[in-house]
Design a protein around this motif. Structure first.
Motif, PDB file in Angstrom:
ATOM      1  N   THR A   1      60.943 -44.386  52.148  1.00  0.00           N
ATOM      2  CA  THR A   1      61.381 -43.259  52.784  1.00  0.00           C
ATOM      3  C   THR A   1      60.935 -42.899  50.992  1.00  0.00           C
ATOM      4  O   THR A   1      60.145 -42.317  50.477  1.00  0.00           O
ATOM      5  CB  THR A   1      61.988 -42.697  53.058  1.00  0.00           C
ATOM      6  N   ASP A   2      61.546 -43.071  50.416  1.00  0.00           N
ATOM      7  CA  ASP A   2      61.790 -42.842  48.487  1.00  0.00           C
ATOM      8  C   ASP A   2      60.995 -43.866  48.100  1.00  0.00           C
ATOM      9  O   ASP A   2      60.872 -43.725  46.457  1.00  0.00           O
ATOM     10  CB  ASP A   2      63.182 -42.763  48.051  1.00  0.00           C
ATOM     11  N   GLY A   3      61.591 -45.349  48.297  1.00  0.00           N
ATOM     12  CA  GLY A   3      60.772 -46.434  47.598  1.00  0.00           C
ATOM     13  C   GLY A   3      62.305 -47.401  47.087  1.00  0.00           C
ATOM     14  O   GLY A   3      62.936 -46.612  47.443  1.00  0.00           O
ATOM     15  N   PRO A   4      61.438 -48.715  47.343  1.00  0.00           N
ATOM     16  CA  PRO A   4      62.937 -49.478  46.894  1.00  0.00           C
ATOM     17  C   PRO A   4      62.971 -49.396  45.140  1.00  0.00           C
ATOM     18  O   PRO A   4      62.926 -48.291  44.758  1.00  0.00           O
ATOM     19  CB  PRO A   4      61.676 -51.394  46.507  1.00  0.00           C
ATOM     20  N   PRO A   5      64.753 -49.745  44.970  1.00  0.00           N
ATOM     21  CA  PRO A   5      65.079 -49.648  43.854  1.00  0.00           C
ATOM     22  C   PRO A   5      63.706 -50.065  42.750  1.00  0.00           C
ATOM     23  O   PRO A   5      62.826 -51.401  42.920  1.00  0.00           O
ATOM     24  CB  PRO A   5      66.074 -51.056  44.145  1.00  0.00           C
ATOM     25  N   SER A   6      63.924 -49.444  41.045  1.00  0.00           N
ATOM     26  CA  SER A   6      63.214 -50.213  41.182  1.00  0.00           C
ATOM     27  C   SER A   6      63.728 -51.008  39.619  1.00  0.00           C
ATOM     28  O   SER A   6      62.430 -51.544  38.521  1.00  0.00           O
ATOM     29  CB  SER A   6      63.408 -48.501  39.875  1.00  0.00           C
ATOM     30  N   ARG A   7      64.944 -51.530  39.931  1.00  0.00           N
ATOM     31  CA  ARG A   7      64.848 -52.565  38.916  1.00  0.00           C
ATOM     32  C   ARG A   7      66.280 -53.866  39.752  1.00  0.00           C
ATOM     33  O   ARG A   7      66.803 -53.199  41.214  1.00  0.00           O
ATOM     34  CB  ARG A   7      65.475 -51.815  37.794  1.00  0.00           C
ATOM     35  N   GLY A   8      66.710 -54.538  38.964  1.00  0.00           N
ATOM     36  CA  GLY A   8      67.594 -55.651  39.836  1.00  0.00           C
ATOM     37  C   GLY A   8      67.791 -56.513  40.789  1.00  0.00           C
ATOM     38  O   GLY A   8      66.514 -56.538  40.889  1.00  0.00           O
ATOM     39  N   SER A   9      68.792 -56.472  41.184  1.00  0.00           N
ATOM     40  CA  SER A   9      68.894 -57.899  41.965  1.00  0.00           C
ATOM     41  C   SER A   9      68.057 -57.774  43.342  1.00  0.00           C
ATOM     42  O   SER A   9      67.368 -58.176  43.570  1.00  0.00           O
ATOM     43  CB  SER A   9      70.545 -58.366  42.260  1.00  0.00           C
ATOM     44  N   ALA A  10      68.244 -56.246  43.544  1.00  0.00           N
ATOM     45  CA  ALA A  10      67.632 -55.928  44.885  1.00  0.00           C
ATOM     46  C   ALA A  10      66.143 -55.936  45.180  1.00  0.00           C
ATOM     47  O   ALA A  10      65.582 -56.452  45.890  1.00  0.00           O
ATOM     48  CB  ALA A  10      68.600 -54.594  45.549  1.00  0.00           C
ATOM     49  N   ARG A  11      65.470 -55.314  43.625  1.00  0.00           N
ATOM     50  CA  ARG A  11      64.047 -55.719  43.405  1.00  0.00           C
ATOM     51  C   ARG A  11      63.534 -56.831  43.583  1.00  0.00           C
ATOM     52  O   ARG A  11      62.716 -57.506  43.642  1.00  0.00           O
ATOM     53  CB  ARG A  11      64.077 -54.461  42.149  1.00  0.00           C
ATOM     54  N   LYS A  12      64.599 -57.709  42.958  1.00  0.00           N
ATOM     55  CA  LYS A  12      64.155 -59.098  42.975  1.00  0.00           C
ATOM     56  C   LYS A  12      63.651 -60.134  44.045  1.00  0.00           C
ATOM     57  O   LYS A  12      62.958 -60.363  44.484  1.00  0.00           O
ATOM     58  CB  LYS A  12      64.548 -59.647  41.434  1.00  0.00           C
ATOM     59  N   ALA A  13      65.032 -59.413  45.007  1.00  0.00           N
ATOM     60  CA  ALA A  13      64.909 -59.765  46.746  1.00  0.00           C
ATOM     61  C   ALA A  13      63.925 -59.205  47.099  1.00  0.00           C
ATOM     62  O   ALA A  13      62.686 -59.893  47.680  1.00  0.00           O
ATOM     63  CB  ALA A  13      66.017 -59.785  46.946  1.00  0.00           C
ATOM     64  N   ILE A  14      63.318 -58.409  47.029  1.00  0.00           N
ATOM     65  CA  ILE A  14      62.316 -57.336  47.573  1.00  0.00           C
ATOM     66  C   ILE A  14      60.846 -58.215  47.214  1.00  0.00           C
ATOM     67  O   ILE A  14      59.704 -58.157  47.672  1.00  0.00           O
ATOM     68  CB  ILE A  14      62.271 -55.519  47.708  1.00  0.00           C
ATOM     69  N   GLU A  15      60.293 -58.142  45.833  1.00  0.00           N
ATOM     70  CA  GLU A  15      59.587 -58.472  45.010  1.00  0.00           C
ATOM     71  C   GLU A  15      59.467 -60.283  46.267  1.00  0.00           C
ATOM     72  O   GLU A  15      58.308 -60.599  46.264  1.00  0.00           O
ATOM     73  CB  GLU A  15      59.485 -59.058  44.237  1.00  0.00           C
ATOM     74  N   ARG A  16      60.595 -61.103  45.764  1.00  0.00           N
ATOM     75  CA  ARG A  16      60.526 -62.604  46.260  1.00  0.00           C
ATOM     76  C   ARG A  16      59.991 -62.730  47.860  1.00  0.00           C
ATOM     77  O   ARG A  16      58.835 -63.568  48.376  1.00  0.00           O
ATOM     78  CB  ARG A  16      61.812 -63.907  46.051  1.00  0.00           C
ATOM     79  N   GLU A  17      60.484 -61.880  48.690  1.00  0.00           N
ATOM     80  CA  GLU A  17      60.294 -61.519  49.830  1.00  0.00           C
ATOM     81  C   GLU A  17      59.159 -61.583  49.683  1.00  0.00           C
ATOM     82  O   GLU A  17      58.370 -61.991  51.068  1.00  0.00           O
ATOM     83  CB  GLU A  17      61.314 -60.590  50.895  1.00  0.00           C
ATOM     84  N   LEU A  18      58.204 -60.278  49.565  1.00  0.00           N
ATOM     85  CA  LEU A  18      56.799 -59.519  49.065  1.00  0.00           C
ATOM     86  C   LEU A  18      56.643 -60.632  49.447  1.00  0.00           C
ATOM     87  O   LEU A  18      55.283 -61.108  50.355  1.00  0.00           O
ATOM     88  CB  LEU A  18      56.689 -58.552  49.143  1.00  0.00           C
ATOM     89  N   SER A  19      56.195 -61.432  48.650  1.00  0.00           N
ATOM     90  CA  SER A  19      55.754 -62.613  47.815  1.00  0.00           C
ATOM     91  C   SER A  19      55.318 -64.179  48.758  1.00  0.00           C
ATOM     92  O   SER A  19      54.113 -63.731  49.429  1.00  0.00           O
ATOM     93  CB  SER A  19      55.538 -63.414  46.244  1.00  0.00           C
ATOM     94  N   LEU A  20      57.261 -64.042  49.807  1.00  0.00           N
ATOM     95  CA  LEU A  20      56.643 -65.177  50.603  1.00  0.00           C
ATOM     96  C   LEU A  20      55.539 -64.605  52.125  1.00  0.00           C
ATOM     97  O   LEU A  20      55.108 -65.303  52.552  1.00  0.00           O
ATOM     98  CB  LEU A  20      58.028 -65.160  51.132  1.00  0.00           C
ATOM     99  N   ILE A  21      56.253 -62.840  52.627  1.00  0.00           N
ATOM    100  CA  ILE A  21      55.654 -62.558  53.542  1.00  0.00           C
ATOM    101  C   ILE A  21      54.259 -63.064  53.349  1.00  0.00           C
ATOM    102  O   ILE A  21      53.327 -62.931  54.252  1.00  0.00           O
ATOM    103  CB  ILE A  21      56.163 -61.211  53.757  1.00  0.00           C
ATOM    104  N   GLY A  22      53.731 -62.916  52.209  1.00  0.00           N
ATOM    105  CA  GLY A  22      51.768 -62.280  52.114  1.00  0.00           C
ATOM    106  C   GLY A  22      51.829 -60.696  51.500  1.00  0.00           C
ATOM    107  O   GLY A  22      50.776 -60.357  51.466  1.00  0.00           O
ATOM    108  N   GLY A  23      52.965 -60.471  51.079  1.00  0.00           N
ATOM    109  CA  GLY A  23      52.545 -58.923  50.325  1.00  0.00           C
ATOM    110  C   GLY A  23      51.873 -58.502  49.528  1.00  0.00           C
ATOM    111  O   GLY A  23      52.182 -59.760  49.058  1.00  0.00           O
ATOM    112  N   THR A  24      51.641 -57.665  49.390  1.00  0.00           N
ATOM    113  CA  THR A  24      50.531 -57.224  47.800  1.00  0.00           C
ATOM    114  C   THR A  24      51.088 -56.444  46.812  1.00  0.00           C
ATOM    115  O   THR A  24      51.255 -56.188  45.655  1.00  0.00           O
ATOM    116  CB  THR A  24      48.962 -56.196  48.499  1.00  0.00           C
TER     117      THR A  24
END
Length: 63
Positions: free
Chosen positions: A36-59
């Motif tokens: 709804t509001d967007g993911p966190p802008s920084r920190g470990s959660a942001r890094k985890a999201i980016e890593r997971e999206l790259s594994l899923i094939g997200g852009t």
């Protein structure tokens, strides 16, 4: 990365918000907030999201 990318990634893997949240160690309400509001802008959660999206094939792995 924005809220829409989070939702698209979750839908791509066919998971509920609760199941998708387990990937990050967060509950369903957190995934709802990210979608709804967007993911966190920084920190470990942001890094985890980016890593997971790259594994899923997200852009959304870039900032």
């Amino acid at each position: 990365m924005d809220a829409q990318l989070i939702r698209e990634a979750r839908e791509k893997v066919g998971e509920s918000q609760a199941a998708f949240g387990q990937r990050f160690g967060v509950d369903q309400s957190t995934i709802h907030r990210w979608e709804t509001d967007g993911p966190p802008s920084r920190g470990s959660a942001r890094k985890a999201i980016e890593r997971e999206l790259s594994l899923i094939g997200g852009t959304g792995a870039s900032t």
